[in-house]
Structures are given as C-alpha cells and as structure tokens.
Design an enzyme around this catalytic site. Structure first.
Site, mmCIF file in Angstrom:
data_model
loop_
_atom_site.group_PDB
_atom_site.id
_atom_site.type_symbol
_atom_site.label_atom_id
_atom_site.label_comp_id
_atom_site.label_asym_id
_atom_site.label_seq_id
_atom_site.Cartn_x
_atom_site.Cartn_y
_atom_site.Cartn_z
ATOM 1 N N GLU A 125 0.176 -1.201 5.679
ATOM 2 C CA GLU A 125 1.223 -0.735 6.576
ATOM 3 C C GLU A 125 1.062 0.739 6.880
ATOM 4 O O GLU A 125 1.310 1.192 8.006
ATOM 5 C CB GLU A 125 2.592 -0.998 5.947
ATOM 6 N N GLU A 126 0.637 1.513 5.882
ATOM 7 C CA GLU A 126 0.555 2.964 6.044
ATOM 8 C C GLU A 126 -0.549 3.402 7.005
ATOM 9 O O GLU A 126 -0.564 4.554 7.438
ATOM 10 C CB GLU A 126 0.358 3.634 4.686
ATOM 11 N N ASP A 147 0.822 -1.211 0.000
ATOM 12 C CA ASP A 147 0.000 0.000 0.000
ATOM 13 C C ASP A 147 0.852 1.255 0.000
ATOM 14 O O ASP A 147 2.011 1.260 0.420
ATOM 15 C CB ASP A 147 -0.944 0.018 1.210
ATOM 16 N N HIS A 195 5.380 10.241 0.996
ATOM 17 C CA HIS A 195 3.987 10.614 1.313
ATOM 18 C C HIS A 195 3.555 11.936 0.692
ATOM 19 O O HIS A 195 2.560 12.516 1.123
ATOM 20 C CB HIS A 195 3.742 10.666 2.832
ATOM 21 N N ASP A 210 12.093 -0.872 3.676
ATOM 22 C CA ASP A 210 11.093 0.192 3.783
ATOM 23 C C ASP A 210 11.700 1.486 4.318
ATOM 24 O O ASP A 210 11.012 2.284 4.937
ATOM 25 C CB ASP A 210 9.951 -0.284 4.691
ATOM 26 N N ASP A 236 7.597 4.390 -1.448
ATOM 27 C CA ASP A 236 7.254 3.863 -0.129
ATOM 28 C C ASP A 236 5.961 3.066 -0.259
ATOM 29 O O ASP A 236 4.887 3.631 -0.178
ATOM 30 C CB ASP A 236 7.112 5.009 0.862
#
Length: 406
Positions: free
Chosen positions: A172-173, A79, A377, A195, A138
């Site tokens: 994960e996010e 994700d 992000h 990561d 990411d």
C-alpha cells in the site's frame, strides 16, 4: 490478546515495501509476515483463510445469525513505509503521558511544540519508537485492531453479526496495495480500511493522484570547450522545476490545496530525470496541473530549439468521494457507531490516498477509519492505546449495527 500487545509484536517485524521493485509483493518480508498472520487467523477461528502468491491475505468471520444480513469487510495493509528505517524496531509504552516532550533516546526528542496534537493525549498511554526507526502503526495498528475485534466477537457470541470478511494487502505504501485485490471474491456490500489517524475521524475523501516522469537530454563536452555547445541536463532540470510555483508544494499547502511534489532528481550533464507526484481533491484542478507539466516541457524545448524534454504522465487513483457521496451507507454506519461509543465523529478530506480509494472505484465502497496513530512514516510515530481500544470497539459496533438492520 490485548490490541497493544499485537501491535508491539507486529511492529518488531520489518515489512517495508520497495518502490523500486517490480515483484509482487515488492519485498519478501511482507510475505513472511502474512504467513504468520495466516496462522494467527486460523488459530483465532477464522475460516476460509487464504494467502495468495501475490501476498494478499483473506479470511472470514462467519455470521452467527439465522437471518441473512449484509456482508461487510475490514481491510489493512501489512507493509510499512520505505521513507524511514523499519529494521530493529524497538517500541516502548509511555504510560499516563504527562503532556510534555518525550525523550525517545539520548539525542532525539518528540517535542510538543513540533507536534501540538500531543496535548490532546495527556493522560493516555502511548506506544512510541526509540527514535531510530518508524513504529509501523501505519498500518499494523489496523491489523491488530481487526484481529482483536474478531477475537472479541468470537468470544462473545451474544453480539450478533453477519459475515465479516478480512483482507490484508501488501505494498500500500508504494501505491500498489489494491492492484490485485480480489474484489469479486471478497464479495462484500461495503468495507472499511483501518488506516487512518484519530479514531473519531472518518475519511470519505482522498486526493486525485497522478505521477509524472521527466526525462531530459543534455549534450556533454569538455568544459574547456563548452561555450555554445554544452547543454547541461542538470541545469535544464532546474530550469524545468523552477517553472512551477513554490506555493504549490507539499510544504506550502494544507487542507484541500493541491500540490506538485518533486520526489526524485538524478542525472549528470548528459542526462537527467525528475519524478513528481501531483495531488488535488478537485479532479479538474489536477488536469490543469498535468497540463502545466506539458506546457513546461514545450517551453523548455522551444527555449533550446530542440526536443530536450520528454514526459510521461500516469494516473494513480481518484477521489473516492465521487462514489461515496452516492453510496453513503458505510459512512452512516460508521457515524452512528462512533456516536454510540460516545465519540464525536468528524469527516476528513485526506491529504493522501488509501487502498480504499482504488477499491471504491473497483466497486467496493470503502471509506477509511482511524486507528489511533500519528506522525506516520518517521521516527516520531506513535499510537495511542486507548484509541486503539476504541477502534476495536468501533469495528464491533459497526458489525452489530449492520446486523441489527435485519
């Protein structure tokens, strides 16, 4: 396939997770991407490839040795962050970056003055966005690097390695990536999440993390008749938040300094809600932050002589250094591998968390390794192709070093 080609292909697929969803995974697009990865893994020659109904994808690169050596794993998440748009990602490569500001589109510029780490990337090749979306390095860079390393090892059987398990997680996010990970079935002595940021950095420490939900009751009445009667829940929310110091916010802290982060505020006169995340590398200091939330609740309720404020505190993950300091083997292998690749390894205390933090406390020691990306992000996200290639080499070298122990 080149590692950068994988990342570019993956980045064009929207896989944002959704913190407001209760499904697993939180978005169907993650499952669709994992189905594509499953096919790719099978085509590469990985065995025991399995995608479960919660979106967790596993596969195995079998040992090419007669001797038995430790089984290790590499993990990444499918994700991308919900913080910024992940739809219609349009990456491009900046070849031989000249060290100056990068024009992402007619209005958006990635400035060296804002991101001074770009100075270290002069002469490298960068994958960047068009300024309208995040990139998704990411953690699609991690996925690309793991599969490219597997492809390389399959093509070079002269490089001896033991059994390597691969795991790709959803969500994960939004803090749920390791919740349903099958640690027992993964069956590794230790693993690595791919990561991180710069490839020479080993992350062996994360925050301890808690979340807080604050509910505030008000009393609504016509404002013309409000004196002595109205309690505006929004005003009470502001009073509650003002009890915490400004120098304990994310925008005023760095390094190992913890923070209280107000992530959401909503409501009206009758009712208001606040959401916080609390972070600290020091577990005792995090407990003090949680106590401060309770004291703020008590203060406001005494001020208004009634129970206006209620709070709920949830512990999210713990600092993986608590376990890794007594289980240094994966850190030692990563350090030695970086040194043999001619890189200068550095340890980092992450101002965040990874799947590895939760997995470490589930019995799978799991430090985090860099993938070559930065500015995650958001629209200024980038990934360095040369560092991605080094990350592939790092995975291969770690596998080789573990095998040489035999």
């Amino acid at each position: 396939m080149k590692v950068q080609d994988r990342l570019i292909r993956y980045s064009k697929i929207n896989t944002q997770s959704n913190p407001d969803s209760e499904t697993v995974p939180t978005t169907s697009c993650q499952m669709e991407f994992s189905k594509q990865l499953k096919e790719e893994m099978e085509t590469l020659g990985l065995i025991d490839v399995k995608l479960d109904d919660m979106g967790y994808l596993y596969g195995t690169l079998p040992s090419n040795m007669e001797e038995e050596v430790d089984t290790i794993g590499f993990i990444a998440h499918v994700d991308t962050a919900p913080d910024f748009s992940g739809e219609n990602v349009n990456p491009r490569i900046v070849e031989n970056y000249d060290g100056n500001d990068i024009q992402l589109n007619s209005e958006v510029v990635m400035k060296v003055s804002d991101f001074p780490q770009l100075e270290k990337l002069k002469g490298k090749d960068l994958i960047v966005t068009d300024g309208n979306t995040l990139l998704g390095a990411d953690d699609k860079a991690g996925i690309a690097e793991i599969l490219t390393a597997c492809e390389y090892l399959i093509a070079h059987p002269e490089i001896k390695h033991g059994t390597i398990h691969i795991g790709f997680t959803p969500d994960e996010e939004v803090g749920r990536g390791a919740h349903h990970f099958d640690v027992e079935g993964f069956n590794c002595k230790f693993a690595y999440t791919m990561d991180g940021g710069e490839v020479h950095i080993i992350a062996d420490e994360t925050f301890n993390a808690s979340s807080v939900e604050v509910h505030i009751k008000g009393f609504s009445i016509h404002p013309g008749e409000a004196k002595g009667k109205m309690i505006n829940a929004l005003n009470v929310a502001h009073e509650f938040h003002a009890l915490f110091p400004k120098n304990a916010r994310p925008e005023t802290t760095e390094g190992r300094e913890g923070f209280n982060h107000l992530t959401d505020m909503s409501g009206d006169v009758e009712e208001a809600h606040l959401q916080y995340i609390l972070r600290n590398h020091d577990a005792h200091k995090l407990e003090l932050q949680k106590e401060a939330m309770e004291l703020a609740k008590e203060y406001i309720n005494k001020l208004y002589h009634q129970e206006l404020v209620s709070i709920s505190i949830h512990d999210d993950y713990r600092n993986m250094y608590e376990i890794l300091k007594d289980n240094p083997e994966p850190l030692n292998y990563a350090t030695k591998a970086l040194e043999q690749l001619g890189l200068n390894p550095e340890k980092e205390s992450v101002r965040g968390g990874t799947d590895g933090a939760t997995l470490t406390f589930k019995g799978l020691p799991c430090p985090n390794l860099g993938t070559g990306g930065g500015n995650y992000h958001g629209r200024y996200e980038y990934c360095c192709i040369q560092e991605m290639e080094q990350a592939v080499s790092l995975i291969v070298k770690i596998a080789e070093l573990v095998a040489s122990k035999a």
